[in-house]
Design a protein around this motif. Structure first.
Motif, PDB file in Angstrom:
ATOM      1  N   GLN A  88       2.067 -34.347  18.768  1.00 53.30           N
ATOM      2  CA  GLN A  88       1.462 -33.189  18.445  1.00 53.30           C
ATOM      3  C   GLN A  88       2.244 -32.130  19.173  1.00 53.30           C
ATOM      4  N   MET A 128      -8.098 -33.252   9.659  1.00 56.82           N
ATOM      5  CA  MET A 128      -7.119 -34.130   9.417  1.00 56.82           C
ATOM      6  C   MET A 128      -7.529 -35.478  10.137  1.00 56.82           C
ATOM      7  N   CYS A 129      -8.783 -35.452  11.086  1.00 57.17           N
ATOM      8  CA  CYS A 129      -9.108 -36.428  11.942  1.00 57.17           C
ATOM      9  C   CYS A 129      -9.148 -37.919  11.204  1.00 57.17           C
ATOM     10  N   CYS A 132      -5.469 -39.215  10.409  1.00 58.38           N
ATOM     11  CA  CYS A 132      -4.888 -39.427  11.767  1.00 58.38           C
ATOM     12  C   CYS A 132      -5.312 -40.540  12.458  1.00 58.38           C
ATOM     13  N   ARG A 136      -3.264 -44.068  13.403  1.00 55.61           N
ATOM     14  CA  ARG A 136      -3.331 -44.394  14.785  1.00 55.61           C
ATOM     15  C   ARG A 136      -3.667 -45.952  15.166  1.00 55.61           C
ATOM     16  N   CYS A 217      -7.482 -33.443  22.331  1.00 54.62           N
ATOM     17  CA  CYS A 217      -6.930 -34.202  21.307  1.00 54.62           C
ATOM     18  C   CYS A 217      -6.829 -32.997  20.335  1.00 54.62           C
ATOM     19  N   CYS A 220      -3.469 -30.579  17.817  1.00 55.05           N
ATOM     20  CA  CYS A 220      -2.890 -30.205  16.597  1.00 55.05           C
ATOM     21  C   CYS A 220      -3.849 -29.353  15.602  1.00 55.05           C
ATOM     22  N   SER A 222      -6.745 -29.349  14.462  1.00 55.59           N
ATOM     23  CA  SER A 222      -7.800 -29.866  13.739  1.00 55.59           C
ATOM     24  C   SER A 222      -9.080 -29.709  14.546  1.00 55.59           C
TER      25      SER A 222
HETATM   26  S1  SF4 Z   1      -8.145 -33.959  16.579  1.00 53.65           S
HETATM   27 FE1  SF4 Z   1      -5.847 -34.046  15.776  1.00 53.65          FE
HETATM   28  S2  SF4 Z   1      -4.980 -35.427  17.062  1.00 53.65           S
HETATM   29 FE2  SF4 Z   1      -7.162 -35.686  17.346  1.00 53.65          FE
HETATM   30  S3  SF4 Z   1      -7.916 -37.237  15.765  1.00 53.65           S
HETATM   31 FE3  SF4 Z   1      -8.114 -35.146  14.877  1.00 53.65          FE
HETATM   32  S4  SF4 Z   1      -6.151 -34.938  13.820  1.00 53.65           S
HETATM   33 FE4  SF4 Z   1      -5.964 -36.554  15.118  1.00 53.65          FE
END
Ligand code: SF4
Length: 309
Positions: A88, A128-129, A132, A136, A217, A220, A222
Protein backbone atom coordinates in the motif's frame (compact mmCIF):
# COMPACT_ATOMS: atom_id res chain seq x y z
CA UNK A 1 0.00 21.08 53.04
CA UNK A 2 1.46 23.00 50.16
CA UNK A 3 -0.23 22.79 46.81
CA UNK A 4 2.90 21.24 45.31
CA UNK A 5 2.90 18.46 47.92
CA UNK A 6 -0.81 17.81 47.33
CA UNK A 7 -0.22 17.58 43.60
CA UNK A 8 2.67 15.14 44.10
CA UNK A 9 0.53 12.93 46.37
CA UNK A 10 -2.32 12.94 43.88
CA UNK A 11 0.03 12.01 41.03
CA UNK A 12 1.41 9.15 43.12
CA UNK A 13 -2.12 7.87 43.91
CA UNK A 14 -3.14 8.12 40.25
CA UNK A 15 -0.02 6.22 39.18
CA UNK A 16 -0.60 3.38 41.64
CA UNK A 17 -4.29 3.16 40.62
CA UNK A 18 -3.23 2.99 36.96
CA UNK A 19 -0.63 0.30 37.75
CA UNK A 20 -3.29 -1.70 39.61
CA UNK A 21 -5.73 -1.43 36.67
CA UNK A 22 -3.08 -2.46 34.14
CA UNK A 23 -2.10 -5.42 36.26
CA UNK A 24 -5.77 -6.49 36.38
CA UNK A 25 -6.07 -6.02 32.62
CA UNK A 26 -2.93 -8.04 31.98
CA UNK A 27 -4.16 -10.90 34.14
CA UNK A 28 -7.57 -10.86 32.46
CA UNK A 29 -6.08 -10.89 28.94
CA UNK A 30 -3.69 -13.75 29.68
CA UNK A 31 -6.38 -15.73 31.50
CA UNK A 32 -8.91 -15.30 28.68
CA UNK A 33 -6.43 -16.24 25.96
CA UNK A 34 -5.22 -19.25 27.96
CA UNK A 35 -8.82 -20.31 28.52
CA UNK A 36 -9.77 -20.04 24.84
CA UNK A 37 -6.68 -22.04 23.86
CA UNK A 38 -7.59 -24.75 26.37
CA UNK A 39 -11.34 -24.80 25.60
CA UNK A 40 -10.80 -25.32 21.89
CA UNK A 41 -7.52 -27.23 22.08
CA UNK A 42 -6.01 -24.53 19.86
CA UNK A 43 -2.33 -25.20 20.52
CA UNK A 44 -0.83 -28.66 21.11
CA UNK A 45 2.58 -29.88 22.10
CA UNK A 46 5.03 -29.49 19.20
CA UNK A 47 2.90 -27.01 17.25
CA UNK A 48 4.51 -24.31 15.14
CA UNK A 49 2.11 -21.37 15.31
CA UNK A 50 2.27 -18.77 12.58
CA UNK A 51 1.01 -15.51 14.07
CA UNK A 52 -0.31 -13.14 11.43
CA UNK A 53 0.75 -9.62 12.33
CA UNK A 54 -0.75 -6.76 10.35
CA UNK A 55 0.48 -3.79 12.35
CA UNK A 56 -2.93 -3.30 13.99
CA UNK A 57 -3.54 -3.36 17.75
CA UNK A 58 -5.21 -6.79 17.77
CA UNK A 59 -2.43 -8.76 16.11
CA UNK A 60 0.26 -6.97 18.13
CA UNK A 61 -1.61 -7.95 21.30
CA UNK A 62 -2.03 -11.51 20.06
CA UNK A 63 1.71 -11.93 19.50
CA UNK A 64 2.55 -10.19 22.76
CA UNK A 65 0.25 -12.45 24.83
CA UNK A 66 1.25 -15.65 23.04
CA UNK A 67 4.93 -14.89 23.67
CA UNK A 68 4.19 -14.52 27.38
CA UNK A 69 2.10 -17.68 27.50
CA UNK A 70 4.78 -19.59 25.61
CA UNK A 71 7.19 -18.96 28.50
CA UNK A 72 4.75 -20.29 31.11
CA UNK A 73 2.96 -23.05 29.18
CA UNK A 74 3.35 -26.67 30.27
CA UNK A 75 3.68 -27.62 26.58
CA UNK A 76 6.31 -26.68 24.01
CA UNK A 77 5.33 -24.79 20.88
CA UNK A 78 7.07 -22.46 18.45
CA UNK A 79 5.91 -19.03 17.31
CA UNK A 80 6.73 -17.37 14.02
CA UNK A 81 5.36 -13.92 13.21
CA UNK A 82 4.39 -13.24 9.61
CA UNK A 83 3.49 -9.95 8.02
CA UNK A 84 2.20 -9.51 4.51
CA UNK A 85 3.46 -6.28 2.98
CA UNK A 86 0.71 -5.54 0.48
CA UNK A 87 2.54 -2.57 -1.00
CA UNK A 88 0.00 0.00 0.00
CA UNK A 89 1.32 3.48 -0.71
CA UNK A 90 2.94 4.92 2.39
CA UNK A 91 3.26 1.55 4.19
CA UNK A 92 6.13 2.05 6.64
CA UNK A 93 7.92 -1.22 5.87
CA UNK A 94 10.64 -0.72 8.49
CA UNK A 95 8.24 -0.61 11.46
CA UNK A 96 7.34 -4.30 11.81
CA UNK A 97 10.79 -5.77 11.11
CA UNK A 98 12.31 -3.40 13.70
CA UNK A 99 9.64 -4.24 16.26
CA UNK A 100 9.87 -8.00 15.68
CA UNK A 101 13.68 -7.95 15.78
CA UNK A 102 13.42 -6.12 19.10
CA UNK A 103 11.19 -8.88 20.46
CA UNK A 104 13.62 -11.56 19.33
CA UNK A 105 10.81 -13.60 17.76
CA UNK A 106 11.43 -15.44 14.46
CA UNK A 107 9.58 -13.65 11.67
CA UNK A 108 8.98 -13.52 7.96
CA UNK A 109 7.85 -10.59 5.83
CA UNK A 110 6.01 -11.65 2.69
CA UNK A 111 6.07 -9.04 -0.06
CA UNK A 112 3.11 -9.26 -2.43
CA UNK A 113 1.60 -6.33 -4.30
CA UNK A 114 -2.07 -7.14 -3.71
CA UNK A 115 -2.75 -3.41 -3.54
CA UNK A 116 -2.35 -3.04 -7.33
CA UNK A 117 -4.55 -6.08 -8.00
CA UNK A 118 -7.33 -4.78 -5.76
CA UNK A 119 -7.08 -1.29 -7.25
CA UNK A 120 -7.30 -2.72 -10.76
CA UNK A 121 -10.29 -4.98 -10.06
CA UNK A 122 -12.48 -2.88 -7.76
CA UNK A 123 -14.21 0.16 -9.26
CA UNK A 124 -13.29 3.52 -7.73
CA UNK A 125 -15.36 4.36 -4.65
CA UNK A 126 -16.27 0.72 -3.84
CA UNK A 127 -15.01 -1.04 -0.71
CA UNK A 128 -11.90 -3.03 -1.46
CA UNK A 129 -11.64 -4.85 1.87
CA UNK A 130 -13.40 -8.05 0.93
CA UNK A 131 -11.21 -8.84 -2.11
CA UNK A 132 -8.13 -7.59 -0.29
CA UNK A 133 -8.82 -9.91 2.68
CA UNK A 134 -9.47 -12.87 0.37
CA UNK A 135 -6.15 -12.37 -1.42
CA UNK A 136 -4.36 -11.88 1.88
CA UNK A 137 -5.86 -15.07 3.28
CA UNK A 138 -4.74 -17.16 0.31
CA UNK A 139 -1.19 -15.83 0.49
CA UNK A 140 -0.93 -16.37 4.25
CA UNK A 141 -2.15 -19.97 3.95
CA UNK A 142 0.50 -20.62 1.31
CA UNK A 143 3.20 -19.07 3.49
CA UNK A 144 2.05 -21.22 6.43
CA UNK A 145 2.72 -24.31 4.32
CA UNK A 146 6.13 -23.01 3.24
CA UNK A 147 7.14 -22.28 6.83
CA UNK A 148 5.92 -25.65 8.07
CA UNK A 149 3.42 -24.02 10.43
CA UNK A 150 0.84 -26.36 11.96
CA UNK A 151 -1.49 -23.55 13.13
CA UNK A 152 -2.30 -20.11 11.77
CA UNK A 153 -3.25 -17.64 14.51
CA UNK A 154 -5.39 -14.60 13.67
CA UNK A 155 -6.08 -11.58 15.85
CA UNK A 156 -9.89 -11.52 15.71
CA UNK A 157 -11.52 -10.90 19.08
CA UNK A 158 -14.89 -11.40 20.77
CA UNK A 159 -16.46 -8.28 19.24
CA UNK A 160 -15.36 -9.26 15.70
CA UNK A 161 -17.07 -12.58 16.25
CA UNK A 162 -20.34 -11.04 17.45
CA UNK A 163 -20.30 -8.44 14.67
CA UNK A 164 -19.86 -11.18 12.09
CA UNK A 165 -22.84 -13.06 13.48
CA UNK A 166 -25.02 -9.95 13.14
CA UNK A 167 -23.66 -9.16 9.66
CA UNK A 168 -24.60 -12.65 8.54
CA UNK A 169 -28.03 -12.49 10.17
CA UNK A 170 -28.91 -8.99 8.94
CA UNK A 171 -27.51 -9.21 5.43
CA UNK A 172 -27.02 -12.91 4.72
CA UNK A 173 -30.11 -14.45 6.42
CA UNK A 174 -28.04 -17.04 8.22
CA UNK A 175 -26.79 -17.66 11.73
CA UNK A 176 -23.11 -17.94 11.02
CA UNK A 177 -20.41 -16.42 13.17
CA UNK A 178 -16.64 -16.49 13.17
CA UNK A 179 -15.35 -19.66 14.84
CA UNK A 180 -12.47 -19.76 17.32
CA UNK A 181 -10.96 -22.67 15.41
CA UNK A 182 -11.56 -23.92 11.88
CA UNK A 183 -10.06 -25.70 8.93
CA UNK A 184 -9.07 -23.08 6.33
CA UNK A 185 -11.07 -22.94 3.11
CA UNK A 186 -8.18 -24.54 1.19
CA UNK A 187 -8.47 -27.47 3.61
CA UNK A 188 -4.77 -27.33 4.45
CA UNK A 189 -4.50 -25.25 7.59
CA UNK A 190 -5.94 -25.12 11.08
CA UNK A 191 -6.79 -21.51 11.82
CA UNK A 192 -7.10 -20.40 15.44
CA UNK A 193 -8.37 -17.22 17.09
CA UNK A 194 -6.83 -17.14 20.56
CA UNK A 195 -8.36 -13.69 21.29
CA UNK A 196 -11.86 -15.17 20.95
CA UNK A 197 -12.79 -14.34 24.57
CA UNK A 198 -11.19 -10.89 24.62
CA UNK A 199 -13.16 -7.62 24.41
CA UNK A 200 -11.93 -5.06 21.91
CA UNK A 201 -11.90 -2.28 24.52
CA UNK A 202 -9.36 -4.31 26.53
CA UNK A 203 -7.16 -4.66 23.45
CA UNK A 204 -7.36 -0.90 22.87
CA UNK A 205 -6.15 -0.24 26.43
CA UNK A 206 -3.42 -2.89 26.14
CA UNK A 207 -2.14 -1.37 22.89
CA UNK A 208 -1.80 2.04 24.54
CA UNK A 209 -0.09 0.56 27.60
CA UNK A 210 2.36 -1.51 25.53
CA UNK A 211 2.93 1.34 23.05
CA UNK A 212 2.56 -0.87 19.99
CA UNK A 213 3.77 0.90 16.82
CA UNK A 214 0.36 0.81 15.12
CA UNK A 215 0.21 0.93 11.32
CA UNK A 216 -3.25 1.91 10.05
CA UNK A 217 -4.96 -0.52 7.66
CA UNK A 218 -6.59 2.33 5.76
CA UNK A 219 -3.40 3.47 4.04
CA UNK A 220 -4.95 2.19 0.84
CA UNK A 221 -7.75 4.76 1.19
CA UNK A 222 -10.50 2.15 1.53
CA UNK A 223 -13.05 2.60 4.28
CA UNK A 224 -14.32 -0.20 6.45
CA UNK A 225 -17.61 -1.64 5.31
CA UNK A 226 -20.36 0.81 6.34
CA UNK A 227 -22.67 -1.98 7.47
CA UNK A 228 -20.01 -3.38 9.77
CA UNK A 229 -19.37 0.09 11.17
CA UNK A 230 -23.10 0.46 11.92
CA UNK A 231 -23.29 -2.93 13.62
CA UNK A 232 -20.24 -2.13 15.69
CA UNK A 233 -21.85 1.14 16.80
CA UNK A 234 -25.09 -0.70 17.65
CA UNK A 235 -23.26 -3.27 19.78
CA UNK A 236 -21.19 -0.62 21.58
CA UNK A 237 -24.39 1.30 22.31
CA UNK A 238 -26.05 -1.86 23.71
CA UNK A 239 -23.02 -2.54 25.84
CA UNK A 240 -23.25 0.95 27.36
CA UNK A 241 -27.00 0.90 27.92
CA UNK A 242 -27.43 -2.75 28.89
CA UNK A 243 -24.30 -3.97 30.66
CA UNK A 244 -23.98 -7.73 30.31
CA UNK A 245 -25.92 -7.99 27.04
CA UNK A 246 -22.81 -8.48 24.90
CA UNK A 247 -21.46 -11.09 27.32
CA UNK A 248 -24.78 -12.93 27.14
CA UNK A 249 -24.84 -12.73 23.36
CA UNK A 250 -21.34 -14.14 23.21
CA UNK A 251 -22.13 -16.95 25.65
CA UNK A 252 -25.22 -17.75 23.57
CA UNK A 253 -22.99 -18.37 20.53
CA UNK A 254 -21.57 -21.35 22.38
CA UNK A 255 -24.87 -22.51 23.82
CA UNK A 256 -27.15 -23.40 20.95
CA UNK A 257 -30.25 -25.59 21.20
CA UNK A 258 -30.86 -26.95 17.68
CA UNK A 259 -34.26 -28.39 18.69
CA UNK A 260 -35.44 -24.84 19.41
CA UNK A 261 -34.23 -23.24 16.25
CA UNK A 262 -35.60 -24.17 12.82
CA UNK A 263 -32.73 -25.56 10.83
CA UNK A 264 -33.94 -28.89 9.45
CA UNK A 265 -30.35 -29.91 8.72
CA UNK A 266 -29.40 -29.62 12.38
CA UNK A 267 -32.48 -31.22 13.92
CA UNK A 268 -34.75 -33.94 12.50
CA UNK A 269 -38.03 -31.98 12.76
CA UNK A 270 -39.66 -33.88 9.91
CA UNK A 271 -39.20 -37.28 11.53
CA UNK A 272 -39.83 -36.18 15.11
CA UNK A 273 -41.54 -38.78 17.30
CA UNK A 274 -42.93 -38.59 20.81
CA UNK A 275 -40.67 -40.03 23.48
CA UNK A 276 -43.17 -40.34 26.31
CA UNK A 277 -40.50 -38.87 28.59
CA UNK A 278 -40.98 -35.32 30.01
CA UNK A 279 -38.13 -32.91 29.19
CA UNK A 280 -37.58 -30.50 32.09
CA UNK A 281 -35.40 -28.25 29.96
CA UNK A 282 -37.81 -28.17 27.01
CA UNK A 283 -40.14 -25.26 26.32
CA UNK A 284 -40.99 -24.70 29.99
CA UNK A 285 -38.15 -22.34 30.83
CA UNK A 286 -39.58 -19.47 28.79
CA UNK A 287 -43.29 -20.20 29.02
CA UNK A 288 -43.91 -16.75 30.48
CA UNK A 289 -42.54 -15.12 27.35
CA UNK A 290 -44.61 -17.18 24.99
CA UNK A 291 -48.22 -16.83 23.96
CA UNK A 292 -50.37 -15.04 26.52
CA UNK A 293 -47.95 -12.82 28.45
CA UNK A 294 -47.86 -9.22 27.11
CA UNK A 295 -44.53 -8.19 25.61
CA UNK A 296 -42.18 -6.23 27.86
CA UNK A 297 -42.30 -2.42 27.53
CA UNK A 298 -39.85 -1.18 24.93
CA UNK A 299 -36.75 0.43 26.36
CA UNK A 300 -37.47 3.87 24.91
CA UNK A 301 -40.54 4.08 27.17
CA UNK A 302 -43.14 3.86 24.36
CA UNK A 303 -46.38 2.46 25.76
CA UNK A 304 -47.96 -0.32 23.73
CA UNK A 305 -51.76 -0.38 23.89
CA UNK A 306 -53.46 -3.77 23.84
CA UNK A 307 -57.03 -4.24 22.71
CA UNK A 308 -59.38 -3.48 25.59
CA UNK A 309 -56.78 -1.66 27.73
S1 SF4 B 1 -8.49 -1.13 4.50
FE1 SF4 B 1 -7.25 -1.51 2.65
S2 SF4 B 1 -5.59 -2.84 3.30
FE2 SF4 B 1 -7.15 -2.91 4.90
S3 SF4 B 1 -8.42 -4.68 4.32
FE3 SF4 B 1 -9.37 -2.89 3.42
S4 SF4 B 1 -8.54 -2.81 1.36
FE4 SF4 B 1 -7.20 -4.15 2.54
Amino acid sequence: MSAVLEQAEKAEKDASKEAFEINKLSKRLHRQVGQAIADFNMIENGDKVMVCVSGGKDSYALLDILLNLQKRAPIRFELVAVNLDQKQPGFPDHVLPEYLKGLGVPFHIENQDTYSIVKRLIPEGKTMCSLCSRLRRGILYRVAGELGATKVALGHHRDDMIQTLFMNMFFGSRMKGMPPKLVSDDGKNIVIRPLAYVAETDLERWAVHREFPIIPCTLCGSQDNLQRVQIKAMLRDWDKRFPGRIDNLFTAMGNITPSHMMDRNLYPFTTLKTTGVPDAGGDLAFDDDEGCAPPAAPVDGTVIKFQGT
